[in-house]
Scaffold this motif. Structure first.
Motif, short mmCIF file in Angstrom:
data_model
loop_
_atom_site.label_atom_id
_atom_site.label_comp_id
_atom_site.label_asym_id
_atom_site.label_seq_id
_atom_site.Cartn_x
_atom_site.Cartn_y
_atom_site.Cartn_z
N GLY A 61 -4.92 -39.20 51.65
CA GLY A 61 -5.17 -38.48 53.06
C GLY A 61 -4.04 -38.85 54.21
O GLY A 61 -3.77 -38.02 54.85
N ALA A 80 -1.93 -36.02 56.10
CA ALA A 80 -1.92 -36.00 57.78
C ALA A 80 -0.37 -36.15 57.93
O ALA A 80 -0.24 -35.40 59.11
CB ALA A 80 -2.68 -37.14 58.14
N ALA A 115 1.17 -32.66 57.62
CA ALA A 115 0.74 -31.68 58.63
C ALA A 115 1.48 -31.96 59.80
O ALA A 115 1.94 -31.07 60.44
CB ALA A 115 -0.64 -32.01 58.74
N LEU A 116 1.86 -33.19 60.17
CA LEU A 116 2.34 -33.58 61.34
C LEU A 116 3.77 -33.34 61.44
O LEU A 116 4.47 -32.52 62.51
CB LEU A 116 2.36 -35.11 61.67
#
Length: 107
Positions: free
Chosen positions: A77, A81, A84-85
């Motif tokens: 996870g 994240a 994606a950032l």
């Protein structure tokens, strides 16, 4: 001796990453000073402080709820994240690669 070696390796990685973060923050602050946007420096420092607090909070969550044991699902996870950032920031920087667009954002 294996525990000491793991500590040195972890410390080296964390120290290097901390120096990289410090370098990025210093570069952002220097850019904002040169661009005459000194009022935007405080949010940069606030964001850095919030990131440090979030890191400590996640360490507490990890220690409290997972007893400090490795959890592949949590790691996946966090990695998703972070990816994606990074994609978001890469796109944001690509769109604003023109110096005039940077000046427009500052104004």
């Amino acid at each position: 001796m294996a525990d000491g070696s793991a500590f040195v390796q972890a410390f080296t990685i964390l120290f290097r990453e901390g120096l990289e973060a410090l370098l990025i923050i210093a570069a952002l602050v220097a850019f904002l000073r040169r661009a005459g946007a000194s009022e935007r420096i405080a949010p940069v420092y606030a964001g850095a402080g919030l990131a440090a607090l979030a890191s400590l909070a996640m360490a507490w969550v990890f220690e409290t709820y997972f007893d400090g044991n490795h959890n592949d699902l949590m790691e996946a996870g966090v990695m998703l994240a972070a990816a994606a950032l990074m994609f978001y920031m890469s796109g944001w920087l690509f769109v604003r690669q023109d110096p005039k667009a940077w000046q427009a954002d500052l104004n």
